[in-house]
Write a protein that holds these residues in place. Structure first.
Motif, PDB file in Angstrom:
ATOM      1  N   PRO A 108       5.126  13.891  10.043  1.00 32.96           N
ATOM      2  CA  PRO A 108       5.487  12.504   9.702  1.00 32.96           C
ATOM      3  C   PRO A 108       6.991  12.239   9.691  1.00 32.96           C
ATOM      4  O   PRO A 108       7.414  11.094   9.894  1.00 32.96           O
ATOM      5  CB  PRO A 108       4.886  12.327   8.305  1.00 32.96           C
ATOM      6  N   THR A 109       7.810  13.265   9.472  1.00 31.63           N
ATOM      7  CA  THR A 109       9.258  13.030   9.517  1.00 31.63           C
ATOM      8  C   THR A 109       9.707  12.751  10.943  1.00 31.63           C
ATOM      9  O   THR A 109      10.643  11.973  11.167  1.00 31.63           O
ATOM     10  CB  THR A 109      10.045  14.240   8.968  1.00 31.63           C
TER      11      THR A 109
ATOM     12  N   VAL B 248       0.834  -1.204   0.000  1.00 30.85           N
ATOM     13  CA  VAL B 248       0.000   0.000   0.000  1.00 30.85           C
ATOM     14  C   VAL B 248       0.867   1.251   0.000  1.00 30.85           C
ATOM     15  O   VAL B 248       2.026   1.231   0.437  1.00 30.85           O
ATOM     16  CB  VAL B 248      -0.956   0.025   1.220  1.00 30.85           C
ATOM     17  N   GLU B 249       0.297   2.336  -0.494  1.00 34.25           N
ATOM     18  CA  GLU B 249       0.994   3.622  -0.487  1.00 34.25           C
ATOM     19  C   GLU B 249       1.325   4.028   0.947  1.00 34.25           C
ATOM     20  O   GLU B 249       0.517   3.868   1.850  1.00 34.25           O
ATOM     21  CB  GLU B 249       0.132   4.705  -1.130  1.00 34.25           C
ATOM     22  N   GLY B 250       2.528   4.546   1.128  1.00 31.47           N
ATOM     23  CA  GLY B 250       2.924   5.031   2.439  1.00 31.47           C
ATOM     24  C   GLY B 250       3.529   3.985   3.343  1.00 31.47           C
ATOM     25  O   GLY B 250       3.876   4.287   4.495  1.00 31.47           O
ATOM     26  N   LEU B 251       3.673   2.746   2.856  1.00 33.68           N
ATOM     27  CA  LEU B 251       4.244   1.692   3.694  1.00 33.68           C
ATOM     28  C   LEU B 251       5.739   1.922   3.877  1.00 33.68           C
ATOM     29  O   LEU B 251       6.445   2.300   2.939  1.00 33.68           O
ATOM     30  CB  LEU B 251       4.008   0.328   3.048  1.00 33.68           C
TER      31      LEU B 251
ATOM     32  N   ASN C 237       8.752   6.816   3.355  1.00 33.25           N
ATOM     33  CA  ASN C 237       7.789   5.761   3.053  1.00 33.25           C
ATOM     34  C   ASN C 237       7.858   5.461   1.555  1.00 33.25           C
ATOM     35  O   ASN C 237       8.730   5.983   0.848  1.00 33.25           O
ATOM     36  CB  ASN C 237       6.362   6.160   3.468  1.00 33.25           C
ATOM     37  N   SER C 238       6.935   4.635   1.087  1.00 34.50           N
ATOM     38  CA  SER C 238       6.853   4.320  -0.341  1.00 34.50           C
ATOM     39  C   SER C 238       5.740   5.148  -0.972  1.00 34.50           C
ATOM     40  O   SER C 238       4.566   4.811  -0.846  1.00 34.50           O
ATOM     41  CB  SER C 238       6.555   2.830  -0.540  1.00 34.50           C
ATOM     42  N   PRO C 239       6.068   6.238  -1.653  1.00 37.01           N
ATOM     43  CA  PRO C 239       5.017   7.074  -2.252  1.00 37.01           C
ATOM     44  C   PRO C 239       4.424   6.420  -3.496  1.00 37.01           C
ATOM     45  O   PRO C 239       5.119   5.730  -4.247  1.00 37.01           O
ATOM     46  CB  PRO C 239       5.765   8.360  -2.617  1.00 37.01           C
ATOM     47  N   GLY C 240       3.130   6.627  -3.700  1.00 38.48           N
ATOM     48  CA  GLY C 240       2.450   6.099  -4.865  1.00 38.48           C
ATOM     49  C   GLY C 240       2.516   7.050  -6.042  1.00 38.48           C
ATOM     50  O   GLY C 240       3.134   8.128  -5.985  1.00 38.48           O
TER      51      GLY C 240
ATOM     52  N   ALA D 220       2.583  11.062   3.123  1.00 44.64           N
ATOM     53  CA  ALA D 220       2.321  10.955   4.561  1.00 44.64           C
ATOM     54  C   ALA D 220       1.351  12.017   5.055  1.00 44.64           C
ATOM     55  O   ALA D 220       0.638  11.802   6.033  1.00 44.64           O
ATOM     56  CB  ALA D 220       3.633  11.054   5.336  1.00 44.64           C
ATOM     57  N   GLU D 221       1.309  13.153   4.384  1.00 47.88           N
ATOM     58  CA  GLU D 221       0.519  14.286   4.888  1.00 47.88           C
ATOM     59  C   GLU D 221      -0.948  14.249   4.455  1.00 47.88           C
ATOM     60  O   GLU D 221      -1.817  14.707   5.190  1.00 47.88           O
ATOM     61  CB  GLU D 221       1.136  15.610   4.438  1.00 47.88           C
TER      62      GLU D 221
END
Length: 333
Positions: free
Chosen positions: A242-243, A112-115, A283-286, A213-214
């Motif tokens: 989030p950072t 998923v996005e953000g993982l 994270n992993s951005p989509g 993240a935001e």
């Protein structure tokens, strides 16, 4: 006399070949009484070893028939290693073809996005894709993205969120390369439409991870990216919560709730203390977040805060931002 002997010899040879062919056909095309079988073919196994393994598991009644089939119908193909699930009452010829075609047992994994990369290992390992230990090593393989991001210290941000169909038993490194390959495809598509990138690819991926993240609101992503670009251009601290969460998680001190005292954390990922972008993605951005980071919205906003009804309120001045924060606090009483 000699001619007669040659004729008899040829006839016997033809009879033997015919008998062998008929026996092989009967052995291979007859449906077995086997139950469902899970089979693992190890890397580097010779054809002889594979045929022996099939015979031992009751999936091949005749090794000779298997060798004949490979010689006649194999077409220079080799057995593929991996995990196989053989259905009950399967014909031996279908088992051989399955191994020759490499129709291995697969599992679907959704990233998923953000993982976070550190959370990806347990997810994949639980599905049978690599082991947790393999993933701990794999996510440090920054060499796999050296051409895109020479400054990267890990694969954080490049394990693209998508749904993958992996062969059961695949190693973590190989699965990670698939995810990076998918990232490359999406990156090429998105960056081809951008005439003037606002930073290096690595900086763009970092910015995209902050956007991811935001907000999850589609219409806000480019606007959030624009806020961060405006603050960077003015030399302002990003002050991205989030950072700080990421800094706490990577240090093993995340309590599950962000408090004001955490803003004082001495960590290069803490954008309340350290200027500029953090050292790497968080994270992993989509796709949508990457697109927003490549094309930030042009505006004068420098602040944003959550709205009581969802989404965010964007403000160009600190005074307006403080009023939006006060409204949010009143809504929570």
């Amino acid at each position: 006399m000699v001619r007669r002997l040659l004729f008899v010899s040829a006839a016997l040879t033809l009879l033997a070949v015919t008998f062998t062919a008929v026996a092989a056909h009967r052995a291979l095309w007859r449906r077995l009484d086997n139950p469902r079988v899970s089979l693992e073919i190890e890397s580097g196994s010779s054809a002889r070893l594979v045929l022996e393994q099939l015979a031992e598991r009751g999936l091949l009644p005749s090794r000779l028939a298997g060798r004949v089939y490979l010689a006649v119908r194999g077409e220079n193909r080799s057995f593929h290693y991996g995990h196989y699930r053989i259905a009950a009452r399967t014909r031996p010829v279908d088992v051989l073809e399955r191994l020759l075609e490499g129709i291995v047992e697969t599992v679907r994994v959704t990233v998923v996005e953000g993982l976070l990369a550190s959370d990806l290992g347990p997810l994949c390992a639980a599905a049978g894709v690599g082991t947790a230990e393999q993933w701990q090593r794999a996510i440090t393989r920054s060499d796999l993205v050296r051409d895109i991001a020479p400054q990267a210290s890990s694969l954080e941000g490049f394990l693209y969120p998508d749904t993958y169909l992996f062969a059961v038993g695949i190693a973590a490194d190989e699965a990670a390369e698939h995810m990076i390959g998918r990232f490359r495809e999406v990156w090429r598509e998105l960056s081809a439409d951008t005439d003037r990138p606002v930073g290096t690819p690595f900086e763009t991926v970092i910015l995209a991870s902050l956007v991811e993240a935001e907000t999850s609101v589609p219409g806000e992503r480019a606007r959030v990216a624009g806020v961060f670009r405006n603050r960077l251009d003015r030399g302002m601290l990003l002050q991205c919560d989030p950072t700080v969460v990421y800094a706490l998680k990577r240090g093993g001190g995340w309590p599950g709730r962000l408090l004001r005292r955490h803003w004082l954390l001495d960590d290069p990922y803490n954008t309340y203390r350290y200027p500029g972008l953090p050292p790497g993605p968080i994270n992993s951005p989509g796709r949508a977040a990457l697109a927003a980071a490549l094309r930030p919205e042009s505006h004068s906003y420098l602040y944003f805060v959550a709205r009581p009804g969802g989404g965010h309120t964007f403000s160009p001045t600190l005074a307006e931002h403080n009023r939006a924060v006060a409204e949010l606090r009143r809504s929570r009483r």
